[in-house]
Design a protein around this motif. Sequence first.
Motif, PDB file in Angstrom:
ATOM      1  N   ILE A  66      17.900  29.553  20.599  1.00  0.00           N
ATOM      2  CA  ILE A  66      19.140  29.448  19.830  1.00  0.00           C
ATOM      3  C   ILE A  66      19.238  30.568  18.805  1.00  0.00           C
ATOM      4  N   ILE A  67      18.119  30.918  18.183  1.00  0.00           N
ATOM      5  CA  ILE A  67      18.106  32.007  17.212  1.00  0.00           C
ATOM      6  C   ILE A  67      18.384  33.337  17.909  1.00  0.00           C
ATOM      7  N   LYS A  68      17.773  33.538  19.071  1.00  0.00           N
ATOM      8  CA  LYS A  68      18.023  34.762  19.842  1.00  0.00           C
ATOM      9  C   LYS A  68      19.501  34.887  20.181  1.00  0.00           C
ATOM     10  N   LYS A  69      20.097  33.765  20.615  1.00  0.00           N
ATOM     11  CA  LYS A  69      21.511  33.783  20.998  1.00  0.00           C
ATOM     12  C   LYS A  69      22.403  34.125  19.815  1.00  0.00           C
ATOM     13  N   VAL A  70      22.146  33.486  18.676  1.00  0.00           N
ATOM     14  CA  VAL A  70      22.960  33.731  17.482  1.00  0.00           C
ATOM     15  C   VAL A  70      22.846  35.189  17.044  1.00  0.00           C
ATOM     16  N   PHE A  71      21.626  35.711  16.985  1.00  0.00           N
ATOM     17  CA  PHE A  71      21.447  37.084  16.518  1.00  0.00           C
ATOM     18  C   PHE A  71      21.900  38.120  17.537  1.00  0.00           C
ATOM     19  N   ASN A  72      21.847  37.796  18.819  1.00  0.00           N
ATOM     20  CA  ASN A  72      22.368  38.724  19.823  1.00  0.00           C
ATOM     21  C   ASN A  72      23.888  38.806  19.780  1.00  0.00           C
ATOM     22  N   THR A  73      24.548  37.699  19.452  1.00  0.00           N
ATOM     23  CA  THR A  73      26.008  37.702  19.446  1.00  0.00           C
ATOM     24  C   THR A  73      26.606  38.159  18.118  1.00  0.00           C
ATOM     25  N   CYS A  74      25.993  37.762  17.005  1.00  0.00           N
ATOM     26  CA  CYS A  74      26.583  38.119  15.715  1.00  0.00           C
ATOM     27  C   CYS A  74      25.527  38.513  14.684  1.00  0.00           C
ATOM     28  N   GLY A  75      24.469  39.145  15.135  1.00  0.00           N
ATOM     29  CA  GLY A  75      23.362  39.504  14.264  1.00  0.00           C
ATOM     30  C   GLY A  75      23.727  40.473  13.155  1.00  0.00           C
ATOM     31  N   GLU A  76      24.512  41.502  13.491  1.00  0.00           N
ATOM     32  CA  GLU A  76      24.880  42.495  12.468  1.00  0.00           C
ATOM     33  C   GLU A  76      25.695  41.864  11.356  1.00  0.00           C
ATOM     34  N   THR A  77      26.696  41.099  11.735  1.00  0.00           N
ATOM     35  CA  THR A  77      27.551  40.443  10.745  1.00  0.00           C
ATOM     36  C   THR A  77      26.747  39.442   9.921  1.00  0.00           C
ATOM     37  N   LEU A  78      25.908  38.670  10.587  1.00  0.00           N
ATOM     38  CA  LEU A  78      25.099  37.678   9.893  1.00  0.00           C
ATOM     39  C   LEU A  78      24.134  38.343   8.910  1.00  0.00           C
ATOM     40  N   THR A  79      23.536  39.439   9.323  1.00  0.00           N
ATOM     41  CA  THR A  79      22.621  40.167   8.435  1.00  0.00           C
ATOM     42  C   THR A  79      23.359  40.675   7.207  1.00  0.00           C
ATOM     43  N   ARG A  80      24.539  41.229   7.386  1.00  0.00           N
ATOM     44  CA  ARG A  80      25.327  41.708   6.246  1.00  0.00           C
ATOM     45  C   ARG A  80      25.676  40.570   5.303  1.00  0.00           C
ATOM     46  N   LEU A  81      26.088  39.443   5.868  1.00  0.00           N
ATOM     47  CA  LEU A  81      26.448  38.297   5.043  1.00  0.00           C
ATOM     48  C   LEU A  81      25.243  37.778   4.250  1.00  0.00           C
ATOM     49  N   ILE A  82      24.079  37.770   4.888  1.00  0.00           N
ATOM     50  CA  ILE A  82      22.863  37.324   4.198  1.00  0.00           C
ATOM     51  C   ILE A  82      22.548  38.253   3.037  1.00  0.00           C
ATOM     52  N   TYR A  83      22.623  39.574   3.262  1.00  0.00           N
ATOM     53  CA  TYR A  83      22.341  40.519   2.178  1.00  0.00           C
ATOM     54  C   TYR A  83      23.367  40.407   1.045  1.00  0.00           C
ATOM     55  N   ILE A  84      24.622  40.205   1.387  1.00  0.00           N
ATOM     56  CA  ILE A  84      25.649  40.023   0.358  1.00  0.00           C
ATOM     57  C   ILE A  84      25.373  38.752  -0.437  1.00  0.00           C
TER      58      ILE A  84
END
Length: 102
Positions: A66-84
């Motif tokens: 599930i983590i692989k799927k989430v990060f493969n589909t929206c990893g860049e956006t999710l990473t940016r949101l986490i850093y923000i």
Amino acid sequence: MHAKSKIVILSVMLMYVVSCGADNIAAYLPVLATMQTHAVFITAIYFVILTFISISIAYFFGKLPIIKKVFNTCGETLTRLIYIAIGIFVMIDTGLISHFIH
């Protein structure tokens, strides 16, 4: 463990140390400068152990489908949101925003 897995783990460790290392040095250098030598070594060992635990946990969760799927589909956006979110939290927690408002 396969050779490719070892390279991936070493790459993650290197990225972790490079990206977080400078922040940690800047935060802890004033503290470490006032400690006795043996306490600095104990702190360094503690830091290495916690780094290993953090990377191991991240590696474990990164293997979950599930983590692989989430990060493969929206990893860049999710990473940016986490850093923000982390940045906003730090600004609120340190009182920077209230300092500018008052």
